[in-house]
Write a protein that holds these residues in place. Sequence first.
Motif, PDB file in Angstrom:
ATOM      1  N   THR A 125       2.618  -3.699  -0.934  1.00  0.00           N
ATOM      2  CA  THR A 125       2.111  -4.642   0.072  1.00  0.00           C
ATOM      3  C   THR A 125       0.678  -5.067  -0.258  1.00  0.00           C
ATOM      4  O   THR A 125       0.304  -6.217  -0.034  1.00  0.00           O
ATOM      5  CB  THR A 125       2.168  -4.034   1.481  1.00  0.00           C
ATOM      6  OG1 THR A 125       1.507  -2.765   1.461  1.00  0.00           O
ATOM      7  CG2 THR A 125       3.594  -3.878   1.961  1.00  0.00           C
ATOM      8  N   SER A 163      -3.228  -4.484   4.946  1.00  0.00           N
ATOM      9  CA  SER A 163      -2.458  -3.386   4.369  1.00  0.00           C
ATOM     10  C   SER A 163      -3.395  -2.276   3.940  1.00  0.00           C
ATOM     11  O   SER A 163      -4.560  -2.511   3.603  1.00  0.00           O
ATOM     12  CB  SER A 163      -1.656  -3.888   3.170  1.00  0.00           C
ATOM     13  OG  SER A 163      -0.977  -2.802   2.559  1.00  0.00           O
ATOM     14  N   GLY A 174       2.041  -2.415   6.253  1.00  0.00           N
ATOM     15  CA  GLY A 174       1.641  -3.817   6.225  1.00  0.00           C
ATOM     16  C   GLY A 174       1.669  -4.406   7.627  1.00  0.00           C
ATOM     17  O   GLY A 174       2.552  -4.082   8.421  1.00  0.00           O
TER      18      GLY A 174
END
Lengths: 158, 371
Positions: free
Chosen positions: A127, B312, B319
């Motif tokens: 991410t 994040s 996230g």
Amino acid sequence: MAPKTTTRTNCTTQPQVSGDPQPEVLTGAPVADGPPPPHPLTDEELRLLTGTVQQSGTGVAAAAGPAPTMAPPQATTTDLPAAVGTPITGQTVVATYAEQSNRNAWAYLSTAGWKKLSDLTDTGSTTMTLLAAHARATGSAPYVDENPAGTIGTLYVW
Amino acid sequence: MAGKDRVDVGAVQRALETQNHPWEAAENHLTRLSGDDRARRLGVPLPDEEHLALLEQRAVQLRARLLEPPSVAAAALPAAFDLRNIGGQNYVSGIRDQGNCGSCVAFGSVAVLEGTARYTRGLPTLDSDFSEAHLFYGWGSTVGVNCNTGWMPLPALTFATNDGICFESEWAYTAGNTNGGSAPANWQQHRAKATGTVDVTNKVEDIKAHLTSVGPVTGCFVVYTDFFSYKSGVYQQTSGKVEGGHCVAIVGYDDAQQAWIIKNSWGTGWGMGGYGLIRYGQCYIDTWSNIAVTGVNVRTWTSAKKVIGGYSTGHDRNGWVYVQDNGWLHVGGTTGTAHVAMFADLLTAKEKGAYVNAYSDDGTIKTVYAY
């Protein structure tokens, strides 16, 4: 993995150090030789090693990570979040880097240079890679919190 | 319909004149009602004699405390605070009208939920129109509550905490539930649920602290006849008889005026556009039942919104995205792959300036469409 032995100065080429490959320095400063030093194991890593928790991808809830606290730039409150490490602001992501080793993604900040994204977990590394790539694509200067270990532990992108 | 024992506003004004006009009275849609109909604009059972004596004792002590220098904790609080205007932002939901039903507790309680949901997220535009009908006719009826019995905010907000309530769009309020509304079968897929209740009764500094840090607080008080004719100024009882008990939401305070800012549920034709000021220590507004909630979880679709930010850390599946009018939402995912897929979709939408419609389950995105 066998370390690379050649050195280059172009950011589009392969990185050159032993251990997990690292991205090349864009500004000409040499990349430190040798693999990154070991770090003390975190509680989470110890639990993973001893098999007391399941890794992601097994259909279980993730342990809660820290929640964001930063307000959008247009908000009336624009206080920066409490940094765990060293905050880096006002720098754009110039380049990104990844290769086939696990959790080895990097982002190049316009002044600070190459910074490895946190390799704490698979999804965390992924991410953060997505976020860094998004910041590069949009030209947005992220809010970065650099861990004492030198990796980027927190990323905000607006 | 005009009542035979309507409020004599002229008499109220004359009484105010003898006290140098602490507030202003005027005719309105309530002063023209009969006594019985006025009573149905309330909805909190009056305390028995023993409880009343306790409340009076508390009020006397509170009024005495107000004459003393402020404590360190009190001095640390702002001298005035108004959830309707914080940096130009209004975190209080719109004025409602309970009509001819003693459901004020539902309105005061839902105002607490709505204001808390907005203020804790820093989102004055959050879609937070929750169903007073579900709280009152739905949950209240399970414990014998109806338009004539009245209720109290603690049990009402306990239902909101343990069970939750649906949105107004699914069960719209009418006085007496004359529209035959009920909660839809799948109401739990679209609902608000408090994270806990807080009782700050008889703790003025705690009420103020909760207002400034979390959101509105209920206020129950004894209503005298003159209150129905309140137009502006700082209310203190000057004339009239006891008409019943009432519940409102306290949405701010002003130490200079020694007053609470209240949001009433009598429409915009009462008071200052539906709002009023009540002097500290008056009619047990701050000593009877001051209940709040610690937070409000919401289960809902965001509707078409844009992604404004991303966040994040290195932690597993951590996230987040900041969605327009919804604030920070954690991206869910029962697996890492699902988490990353949703996060990628959301960031792509952000990059393209596209809309997303995400289903947020108490702040965690479970499903997302990007288009």
